[in-house]
Design an enzyme around this catalytic site. Sequence first.
Site, mmCIF file in Angstrom:
data_model
loop_
_atom_site.group_PDB
_atom_site.id
_atom_site.type_symbol
_atom_site.label_atom_id
_atom_site.label_comp_id
_atom_site.label_asym_id
_atom_site.label_seq_id
_atom_site.Cartn_x
_atom_site.Cartn_y
_atom_site.Cartn_z
ATOM 1 C CG ASP A 1 -1.855 -1.022 1.362
ATOM 2 O OD1 ASP A 1 -2.756 -1.052 0.511
ATOM 3 O OD2 ASP A 1 -1.762 -1.845 2.298
ATOM 4 C CG ASP A 2 -0.566 4.180 1.808
ATOM 5 O OD1 ASP A 2 -1.512 3.762 1.121
ATOM 6 O OD2 ASP A 2 -0.710 4.668 2.938
ATOM 7 C CB CYS B 1 -7.263 -1.182 1.101
ATOM 8 S SG CYS B 1 -5.919 -0.175 1.724
ATOM 9 C CE LYS C 1 -4.908 -3.162 3.927
ATOM 10 N NZ LYS C 1 -4.418 -1.796 3.692
ATOM 11 C CG HIS D 1 -8.797 -3.868 3.882
ATOM 12 N ND1 HIS D 1 -8.146 -2.671 3.849
ATOM 13 C CD2 HIS D 1 -9.927 -3.658 4.617
ATOM 14 C CE1 HIS D 1 -8.837 -1.769 4.523
ATOM 15 N NE2 HIS D 1 -9.920 -2.346 5.004
ATOM 16 C CB SER E 1 -5.505 -0.458 7.162
ATOM 17 O OG SER E 1 -5.971 -0.618 5.858
ATOM 18 C CG HIS F 1 -1.658 1.341 5.041
ATOM 19 N ND1 HIS F 1 -2.110 2.150 6.050
ATOM 20 C CD2 HIS F 1 -2.692 1.192 4.184
ATOM 21 C CE1 HIS F 1 -3.373 2.471 5.817
ATOM 22 N NE2 HIS F 1 -3.742 1.911 4.688
#
Length: 271
Positions: free
Chosen positions: A47-48, A87, A141, A143, A168, A245
């Site tokens: 992520d991110d 996500c 993760k 999600h 998250s 993240h």
Amino acid sequence: MKMAEHFERGYLLFAHVVVLITLFLFSPGFCESPSSARPNILIAFADDLGYGDLSCYGHPTSESPNIDKLAAEGLLFTQFYSANSVCSPSRAALLTARLPPRTGIWPGVFWPSSIGGLPHNETTIAALLKPLGYATTIIGKWHLGVGKNQTYLPTNYGFDSYYGIPYSHDMCPCLKCFYPGDACWDKCNTRSTSCPLYRNETIFEQPVDLTTLSKRYSIEARNFIARNAKSGTPFFVYYSTQHTHHPQFASKDFRNTTHRGTFGDSLAELD
Ligand SMILES: *[C@@H]1O[C@H](CO)[C@@H](O)[C@H](O)[C@H]1NC(C)=O
Ligand SMILES: *[C@@H]1O[C@H](CO)[C@@H](O)[C@H](O)[C@H]1NC(C)=O
Ligand SMILES: *[C@@H]1O[C@H](CO)[C@@H](O)[C@H](O)[C@H]1NC(C)=O
Ligand SMILES: CC(=O)N[C@H]1CO[C@H](CO)[C@@H](O)[C@@H]1O
């Protein structure tokens, strides 16, 4: 590790907020009988992380030598589209190849208090690979829901096993996020319950010690790969790390070790 011999090609794909690293690990014999080939598949999902955050795409101060090595030895894509920027919808699309409005996982994300999840009539990559004899796992993760009776956890969608936090880490209060003396993210969500770590459908640690989690994810993945490589079982690993993240942090070994602050430390640990 001996696995390196099985790496034939690495594919790097990127998006604005996610990076996918897909490695096709071909088992011995692939070249001789392509029709019966069952390549090992590993998807790493972060992520991110913008593509511009990686030195293989030109970032001047990022330190990710292992990802760079994959890029140098494989294919580096310079165009990639993610089905969504957040996500849950992007993960549903990654696993089902269906646009978010079709899976219904759209436009927002699941929270610890959410009762829904990925509809059971959706088919994931793991569910397709299972009948072909693959060992399948997700580490990290998920999600895509939990459900009151764990009905939306990955083990209901073709994954043999699951090890990870189902959402998250900024959705749980940061009770044990950071080291004493480090700044703690000041908006850790105290309305929510603390982060649970699942094995398959059972919580075995809560709150999770986030500072050691990355290492544990990595050991879990290595063991799974080594076990299946040894027995000659084709495998699918969906490695869905919580790094990078927001709020970023790194374990002791990586903390304050890079030129990019906490984000750089987090990326170095992911790498
Ligand atoms: C699953 O069921 C829902 C509701 O009936 C439907 O909208 C969706 O298209 C179905 N998904 C698949 C993959 O058939
Ligand atoms: C779990 O809950 C769902 C939704 O309420 C229900 O459809 C399903 O039958 C339940 N499964 C079990 C094993 O209880
Ligand atoms: C999780 O499921 C896998 C596959 O069925 C199994 O091998 C493993 O023992 C399970 N783990 C736990 C803790 O139940
Ligand atoms: C001495 C030092 O630079 N400490 C920093 C280490 O990193 C944390 C964040 O991960 C900072 O809050 C500290 O100031």
